[in-house]
Design a protein around this motif. Structure first.
Motif, PDB file in Angstrom:
ATOM      1  N   ARG A   1      69.669  91.573  54.073  1.00 38.44           N
ATOM      2  CA  ARG A   1      69.594  92.953  55.670  1.00 38.44           C
ATOM      3  C   ARG A   1      68.356  93.041  56.296  1.00 38.44           C
ATOM      4  NH1 ARG A   1      71.590  97.666  57.608  1.00 38.44           N
ATOM      5  NH2 ARG A   1      71.418  99.254  55.707  1.00 38.44           N
TER       6      ARG A   1
ATOM      7  N   LYS B   1      67.882  85.387  55.009  1.00 32.26           N
ATOM      8  CA  LYS B   1      69.336  85.822  56.167  1.00 32.26           C
ATOM      9  C   LYS B   1      70.752  84.909  54.942  1.00 32.26           C
ATOM     10  CE  LYS B   1      67.558  84.380  60.281  1.00 32.26           C
ATOM     11  NZ  LYS B   1      67.448  84.394  61.070  1.00 32.26           N
ATOM     12  N   ARG B   2      69.921  83.778  54.706  1.00 32.35           N
ATOM     13  CA  ARG B   2      71.148  82.858  54.364  1.00 32.35           C
ATOM     14  C   ARG B   2      71.658  82.974  52.734  1.00 32.35           C
ATOM     15  NH1 ARG B   2      67.735  78.331  54.932  1.00 32.35           N
ATOM     16  NH2 ARG B   2      67.653  78.104  52.371  1.00 32.35           N
ATOM     17  N   GLU B   3      70.364  84.094  52.240  1.00 30.45           N
ATOM     18  CA  GLU B   3      71.148  84.616  50.857  1.00 30.45           C
ATOM     19  C   GLU B   3      71.493  86.110  51.575  1.00 30.45           C
ATOM     20  OE1 GLU B   3      70.014  83.895  47.533  1.00 30.45           O
ATOM     21  OE2 GLU B   3      68.828  82.751  47.037  1.00 30.45           O
ATOM     22  N   GLY B   4      71.999  86.117  52.184  1.00 29.97           N
ATOM     23  CA  GLY B   4      72.546  87.550  52.537  1.00 29.97           C
ATOM     24  C   GLY B   4      71.582  88.906  52.921  1.00 29.97           C
TER      25      GLY B   4
ATOM     26  N   ILE C   1      65.040  88.410  47.982  1.00 31.73           N
ATOM     27  CA  ILE C   1      66.236  87.620  46.775  1.00 31.73           C
ATOM     28  C   ILE C   1      66.370  87.566  45.197  1.00 31.73           C
ATOM     29  CG2 ILE C   1      66.485  84.636  46.498  1.00 31.73           C
ATOM     30  CD1 ILE C   1      64.800  84.863  49.064  1.00 31.73           C
TER      31      ILE C   1
ATOM     32  N   ARG D   1      69.882  88.116  43.213  1.00 36.89           N
ATOM     33  CA  ARG D   1      69.827  87.031  42.563  1.00 36.89           C
ATOM     34  C   ARG D   1      70.822  87.393  40.985  1.00 36.89           C
ATOM     35  NH1 ARG D   1      68.500  81.327  43.061  1.00 36.89           N
ATOM     36  NH2 ARG D   1      68.876  81.544  45.361  1.00 36.89           N
TER      37      ARG D   1
ATOM     38  N   GLU E   1      61.131  80.703  55.014  1.00 40.62           N
ATOM     39  CA  GLU E   1      60.912  81.606  53.728  1.00 40.62           C
ATOM     40  C   GLU E   1      61.893  82.974  54.922  1.00 40.62           C
ATOM     41  OE1 GLU E   1      60.854  81.735  50.182  1.00 40.62           O
ATOM     42  OE2 GLU E   1      58.672  80.951  50.357  1.00 40.62           O
ATOM     43  N   TYR E   2      61.825  83.026  56.069  1.00 36.07           N
ATOM     44  CA  TYR E   2      62.839  84.651  56.370  1.00 36.07           C
ATOM     45  C   TYR E   2      64.411  83.459  56.509  1.00 36.07           C
ATOM     46  CZ  TYR E   2      64.534  86.988  60.778  1.00 36.07           C
ATOM     47  OH  TYR E   2      65.424  87.497  61.296  1.00 36.07           O
ATOM     48  N   GLU E   3      64.455  82.288  56.637  1.00 31.88           N
ATOM     49  CA  GLU E   3      66.004  81.331  57.166  1.00 31.88           C
ATOM     50  C   GLU E   3      66.826  81.686  55.833  1.00 31.88           C
ATOM     51  OE1 GLU E   3      67.533  80.671  59.701  1.00 31.88           O
ATOM     52  OE2 GLU E   3      65.474  81.605  60.652  1.00 31.88           O
ATOM     53  N   HIS E   4      65.901  81.375  54.550  1.00 37.92           N
ATOM     54  CA  HIS E   4      66.215  81.642  52.910  1.00 37.92           C
ATOM     55  C   HIS E   4      66.514  82.943  53.374  1.00 37.92           C
ATOM     56  CE1 HIS E   4      65.904  80.891  48.463  1.00 37.92           C
ATOM     57  NE2 HIS E   4      66.300  81.147  49.023  1.00 37.92           N
TER      58      HIS E   4
END
Ligand code: SF4
Length: 443
Positions: free
Chosen positions: A323, A318-321, A286, A290, A313-316
């Motif tokens: 792969r 994925k939301r940040e793009g 992440i 950023r 954390e995994y979901e976060h």
């Protein structure tokens, strides 16, 4: 009168970094905090308090917020947890206090315990209030603490409450360990970590920075102190042991996180590969996004069901793009002057392929460095063995806690360990200790 030592007199984090890492969970306003506090059922035998490793009296501190006694709320928190501010930001509450909230049973959102805790702790900090206890009269006893992370800070503060002199030694120039250098800035800003620790010297805890304890110094500490606390955390991130690892462009997650938090790293190359899929790996991935990376790929040799990162954390990630390449492991790092690509193998069918990258971040777990004390205390797979009830090691004068004993858990676990060890040390030095149960000496 000379100005007191303030750790937060640190060069400020660059504005650009602050802008790229805004709070993951913004602070509650008073208008939001009071109604949220009033949602609490103030359970007797509250499961949230049981689920908190430091056993903060959660209903009590929330009730004080609801009644407008925010200063009293902060005192309740700090009585149990000297680092209540950083824990309010860094705790994985989904699997701790908030995960235990009874409101889950009726399908409601759990109480936002961490944000309420932060509300009280931010108010305490803004008021410039001291810690809500004073040292007991000097007992004449002295303890040396090695490592200035959360376990040692909690241990030292508790020792001072018992009138025991406490001096903390650390190889780095600032206190806090992972709190200061290793937690993602959008969870716990470096400045907040240091601001919280500013209160600890006011209890009389002394600090010696830029000091690595070698064998000769350890003998000296043994000679001049009644007990020694080892809060040494974990060591370096493991190497992969493959060709090309020495190329420029290969780094590790902790160096990246410490680098951007201190302002030394301001940008990321466009194509990043992160090896590993734990919480620290996700923080590094992440951070790369950023810092401007265009393509961040996390590489893990197993599948999504086996990752050690928390689900949120995994979901976060994925939301940040970010792969993910599952069931894939690195075989070699390719490049002439610097990293150009990663040679990868699919673990499902042994097929291979190349991933063009500009930088590779290793995040496959940390080694231990307890071997430095191997002739002093017993270890098992690199972890220092302790009696969990007292923090005492196999050597009666040595105590320990935090990541070096548990292999790497949360800040709040380290705080709990440090406090428990201080009580163990105080009992030993005042002659009230129970006999160590060596069958207990386990992580
Ligand atoms: S310290 Fe962490 S686990 Fe304990 S109550 Fe606060 S946020 Fe929850």
């Amino acid at each position: 009168m000379s100005k007191p030592l303030l750790f937060s007199d640190h060069p400020p984090t660059p504005a650009e970094t602050r802008a790229r890492f805004p709070d993951l969970h913004p602070a509650l306003t008073p208008q939001a905090a009071i109604p949220e506090a009033n949602r609490c059922l103030f359970c007797f035998d509250a499961p949230c308090t049981t689920a908190c490793p430091t056993h903060i009296d959660v209903p009590r501190f929330i009730h004080k917020i609801a009644s407008g006694n925010v200063a009293g709320s902060a005192r309740t928190i700090l009585e149990a947890n000297i680092l209540g501010g950083s824990c309010s930001r860094a705790c994985p509450v989904e699997v701790l206090c908030e995960g235990a909230c009874v409101l889950h049973h009726s399908g409601q959102q759990p109480i936002e315990i961490a944000r309420l805790q932060r509300f009280a702790m931010d108010a305490h900090q803004s008021a410039g209030a001291p810690l809500p206890f004073t040292p007991a009269p000097a007992s004449g006893h002295k303890v040396a603490l090695i490592g200035a992370g959360p376990a040692s800070l909690a241990c030292a503060a508790e020792l001072r409450r018992h009138g025991i002199a406490a001096t903390i030694y650390d190889a780095r120039p600032r206190p806090g360990g992972l709190n200061t250098y290793g937690i993602a800035e959008y969870k716990l800003p470096l400045a907040e970590s240091l601001r919280e620790i500013d209160l600890i010297p006011r209890l009389g805890v002394e600090f010696r920075f830029n000091t690595t304890i070698d064998a000769a110094q350890l003998e000296e500490l043994e000679r001049t102190h009644d007990a020694i606390f080892l809060g040494i955390g974990l060591g370096a991130i493991h190497a992969l042991g493959i060709a090309g690892e020495q190329l420029p462009g290969v780094t590790n997650a902790l160096d990246l996180i410490a680098g951007y938090k201190s302002g030394a790293v301001l940008t990321s190359p466009p194509r990043v590969a992160v090896i590993g899929a734990g919480n620290t790996a996700i923080d590094a991935a992440i951070a790369s996004i950023r810092l401007g990376a265009e393509e961040v790929t996390m590489i893990y040799r197993r599948g999504p069901g086996q990752i050690s990162a928390f689900a949120f954390e995994y979901e976060h990630a994925k939301r940040e793009g970010i792969r993910f390449l599952w069931h894939t492991q690195p075989a070699a790092i390719l490049g002439t002057e610097r990293v150009e690509a990663l040679a990868l193998i699919r673990t499902t069918d042994d097929s291979s392929f190349h991933l063009p990258v500009d930088t590779i971040i290793l995040a496959i777990g940390q080694s231990t460095h307890s071997h430095v004390f191997a002739d002093k205390v017993s270890t098992e797979r690199g972890r220092i063995l302790i009696d969990r009830a007292t923090g005492q090691t196999s050597n009666p004068r040595y105590f320990s806690g935090g990541d070096c004993t548990n292999g790497g858990r949360e800040v709040v676990d380290a705080v709990a360990d440090g406090k428990r060890a201080a009580l163990g040390i105080a009992a030993l030095l005042t002659g009230t200790r129970r006999e160590a149960n060596h069958a207990d000496i386990r992580m």
